[in-house]
Design an enzyme around this catalytic site. Structure first.
Site, PDB file in Angstrom:
ATOM      1  N   SER A  99       0.865  -1.176   0.000  1.00  0.00           N
ATOM      2  CA  SER A  99       0.000   0.000   0.000  1.00  0.00           C
ATOM      3  C   SER A  99       0.901   1.226   0.000  1.00  0.00           C
ATOM      4  O   SER A  99       2.050   1.155   0.457  1.00  0.00           O
ATOM      5  CB  SER A  99      -0.857   0.018   1.271  1.00  0.00           C
ATOM      6  OG  SER A  99      -1.456   1.283   1.453  1.00  0.00           O
ATOM      7  N   TYR A 159      -2.006  -1.321  10.297  1.00  0.00           N
ATOM      8  CA  TYR A 159      -2.077  -1.523   8.844  1.00  0.00           C
ATOM      9  C   TYR A 159      -0.777  -1.045   8.182  1.00  0.00           C
ATOM     10  O   TYR A 159      -0.171  -1.768   7.385  1.00  0.00           O
ATOM     11  CB  TYR A 159      -3.270  -0.753   8.283  1.00  0.00           C
ATOM     12  CG  TYR A 159      -3.457  -0.908   6.794  1.00  0.00           C
ATOM     13  CD1 TYR A 159      -3.986  -2.083   6.259  1.00  0.00           C
ATOM     14  CD2 TYR A 159      -3.116   0.117   5.905  1.00  0.00           C
ATOM     15  CE1 TYR A 159      -4.169  -2.237   4.891  1.00  0.00           C
ATOM     16  CE2 TYR A 159      -3.296  -0.023   4.544  1.00  0.00           C
ATOM     17  CZ  TYR A 159      -3.815  -1.201   4.034  1.00  0.00           C
ATOM     18  OH  TYR A 159      -3.977  -1.346   2.675  1.00  0.00           O
TER      19      TYR A 159
HETATM   20  N1  NAD Z   1      -8.570  -0.251  -1.782  1.00  0.00           N
HETATM   21  C1  NAD Z   1      -7.579   0.517  -1.435  1.00  0.00           C
HETATM   22  O1  NAD Z   1      -7.690   1.750  -1.372  1.00  0.00           O
HETATM   23  C2  NAD Z   1      -6.225  -0.107  -1.136  1.00  0.00           C
HETATM   24  C3  NAD Z   1      -5.142   0.762  -0.980  1.00  0.00           C
HETATM   25  C4  NAD Z   1      -3.899   0.238  -0.723  1.00  0.00           C
HETATM   26  C5  NAD Z   1      -3.715  -1.137  -0.609  1.00  0.00           C
HETATM   27  N2  NAD Z   1      -4.776  -1.955  -0.764  1.00  0.00           N
HETATM   28  C6  NAD Z   1      -4.513  -3.393  -0.624  1.00  0.00           C
HETATM   29  O2  NAD Z   1      -4.989  -4.071  -1.763  1.00  0.00           O
HETATM   30  C7  NAD Z   1      -5.397  -5.390  -1.386  1.00  0.00           C
HETATM   31  C8  NAD Z   1      -6.819  -5.620  -1.846  1.00  0.00           C
HETATM   32  O3  NAD Z   1      -7.650  -4.629  -1.259  1.00  0.00           O
HETATM   33  P1  NAD Z   1      -9.125  -4.355  -1.767  1.00  0.00           P
HETATM   34  O4  NAD Z   1      -9.371  -2.914  -1.553  1.00  0.00           O
HETATM   35  O5  NAD Z   1      -9.336  -4.945  -3.097  1.00  0.00           O
HETATM   36  O6  NAD Z   1      -9.929  -5.167  -0.659  1.00  0.00           O
HETATM   37  P2  NAD Z   1     -11.364  -5.925  -0.705  1.00  0.00           P
HETATM   38  O7  NAD Z   1     -11.812  -5.980   0.712  1.00  0.00           O
HETATM   39  O8  NAD Z   1     -12.259  -5.314  -1.734  1.00  0.00           O
HETATM   40  O9  NAD Z   1     -10.939  -7.381  -1.164  1.00  0.00           O
HETATM   41  C9  NAD Z   1     -10.079  -8.154  -0.369  1.00  0.00           C
HETATM   42  C10 NAD Z   1     -10.363  -9.617  -0.615  1.00  0.00           C
HETATM   43  O10 NAD Z   1      -9.459 -10.357   0.225  1.00  0.00           O
HETATM   44  C11 NAD Z   1     -10.196 -11.438   0.786  1.00  0.00           C
HETATM   45  N3  NAD Z   1      -9.571 -11.874   2.027  1.00  0.00           N
HETATM   46  C12 NAD Z   1      -9.632 -11.269   3.245  1.00  0.00           C
HETATM   47  N4  NAD Z   1      -8.980 -12.006   4.162  1.00  0.00           N
HETATM   48  C13 NAD Z   1      -8.507 -13.094   3.505  1.00  0.00           C
HETATM   49  C14 NAD Z   1      -7.758 -14.219   3.910  1.00  0.00           C
HETATM   50  N5  NAD Z   1      -7.395 -14.380   5.179  1.00  0.00           N
HETATM   51  N6  NAD Z   1      -7.422 -15.138   2.980  1.00  0.00           N
HETATM   52  C15 NAD Z   1      -7.814 -14.987   1.688  1.00  0.00           C
HETATM   53  N7  NAD Z   1      -8.531 -13.947   1.253  1.00  0.00           N
HETATM   54  C16 NAD Z   1      -8.881 -13.014   2.150  1.00  0.00           C
HETATM   55  C17 NAD Z   1     -11.593 -10.881   1.002  1.00  0.00           C
HETATM   56  O11 NAD Z   1     -12.546 -11.930   1.125  1.00  0.00           O
HETATM   57  C18 NAD Z   1     -11.776 -10.027  -0.239  1.00  0.00           C
HETATM   58  O12 NAD Z   1     -12.389 -10.760  -1.283  1.00  0.00           O
HETATM   59  C19 NAD Z   1      -5.224  -5.485   0.129  1.00  0.00           C
HETATM   60  O13 NAD Z   1      -3.994  -6.114   0.422  1.00  0.00           O
HETATM   61  C20 NAD Z   1      -5.215  -4.029   0.550  1.00  0.00           C
HETATM   62  O14 NAD Z   1      -4.514  -3.818   1.751  1.00  0.00           O
HETATM   63  C21 NAD Z   1      -6.037  -1.481  -1.018  1.00  0.00           C
END
Ligand code: NAD
Length: 261
Positions: free
Chosen positions: A152, A165
């Site tokens: 991130s 986080y």
């Molecule tokens: N959305 C943002 O703004 C953002 C910004 C920076 C980083 N990220 C990172 O990107 C990645 C995806 O984020 P997102 O926004 O798409 O999230 P999201 O919540 O939309 O999707 C995350 C997915 O991960 C799955 N998940 C959760 N725990 C799990 C586990 N223990 N084992 C397997 N799957 C699991 C969930 O079921 C979900 O389908 C994450 O690592 C998040 O930290 C997101």
């Protein structure tokens, strides 16, 4: 079709960024194992079809494999499955993650453990299992395998009130560097992605454009919109493709310029 004949695993691929990456890699010809603890997306606008259905109905190749990335046996069976189904593992996308936002005084031991167990231990287990497989494979165009760890922008900075986080995501940036150093000589490229504020279902209220986190994020992002999961998928495709050679150990921000100042 830049990934024809390649195989990929994407964790956390039911929803959000992981879902967009899985769909993009499959559209470029990869055979994809969509992995998650659930099949239906948490939120994807109006499209609530499972990721594998979206891929297969577009003519791509994908299977779903349920795995919790923080559970060793689940991760082992995930890597066994991709080898069993498709013969090898070319691209491992470690995307599954949880978000949390508190300062240290508000962070309970339970929240700390939950975030570390998915965001950091999960990445460790998946990297270890993927690399265990990759070192045994013959290289394809010099490369035995590619690992892409989703961190991130908050892994590079100390954002207010994102204590656990940001620590977990900083750990992912360092894991990427360390693994790259240890495994480049084996022909394994390890890189990362650092998304900025991307509209997905992760953050409560994120769909609500009056949410204060979103309002702040829009003001803080130089590019005049928030990120989309497809922005991150495009960067993942580059790191997964033959266009990415001799690049390892780096975490690429996909943040509309947030980290530039
Ligand atoms: N959305 C943002 O703004 C953002 C910004 C920076 C980083 N990220 C990172 O990107 C990645 C995806 O984020 P997102 O926004 O798409 O999230 P999201 O919540 O939309 O999707 C995350 C997915 O991960 C799955 N998940 C959760 N725990 C799990 C586990 N223990 N084992 C397997 N799957 C699991 C969930 O079921 C979900 O389908 C994450 O690592 C998040 O930290 C997101």
């Amino acid at each position: 079709m830049r990934l024809t004949g390649r195989t990929a695993v994407v964790t956390g691929a039911a929803s959000g960024i992981g879902r967009a990456i899985a769909i993009r890699l499959a559209a470029e010809g990869a055979s994809v194992v969509v992995s998650d603890i659930r099949t239906d997306p948490i939120w994807d606008g109006l499209n609530t079809e499972p990721t594998t259905d979206v891929i297969v109905s577009a003519g791509g190749t994908a299977i779903f494999h349920k795995a919790d990335v923080s559970v060793t046996d689940d991760v082992h069976s995930l890597i066994q499955r991709v080898v069993q189904e498709y013969g090898r593992l070319d691209i491992m996308i470690n995307n599954a993650g949880l978000v949390g936002s508190h300062n240290i005084l508000e962070t309970t031991e339970g929240e700390w453990d939950r975030l570390m167990s998915v965001n950091l231990r999960g990445q460790f287990l998946c990297c270890k299992a993927a690399i265990t497989q990759m070192v045994t494979q013959e290289p394809v165009v010099e490369i035995r395998g590619r690992v892409i760890n989703v961190s991130s922008q908050q892994g590079f900075i100390g954002p207010p009130d994102y204590f656990a986080y940001a620590v977990s995501k900083g750990g992912v940036v360092q894991m990427t560097r360390q693994l790259s150093t240890d495994y480049a000589r084996h022909g394994i490229l390890v890189n990362g992605l650092a998304p900025g504020r991307i509209i997905t279902g992760t953050h409560p209220g994120e769909i609500d454009m009056t949410d204060p986190v979103l309002t702040y994020s829009r003001a803080r992002t130089p590019y005049p919109r928030l990120g989309r999961a497809d922005d991150v998928a495009g960067a993942a495709l580059f790191l997964s493709s033959d266009d990415c050679t001799f690049i390892s150990g780096h975490t690429l921000p996909v943040d509309g310029g947030w980290l530039a100042y």
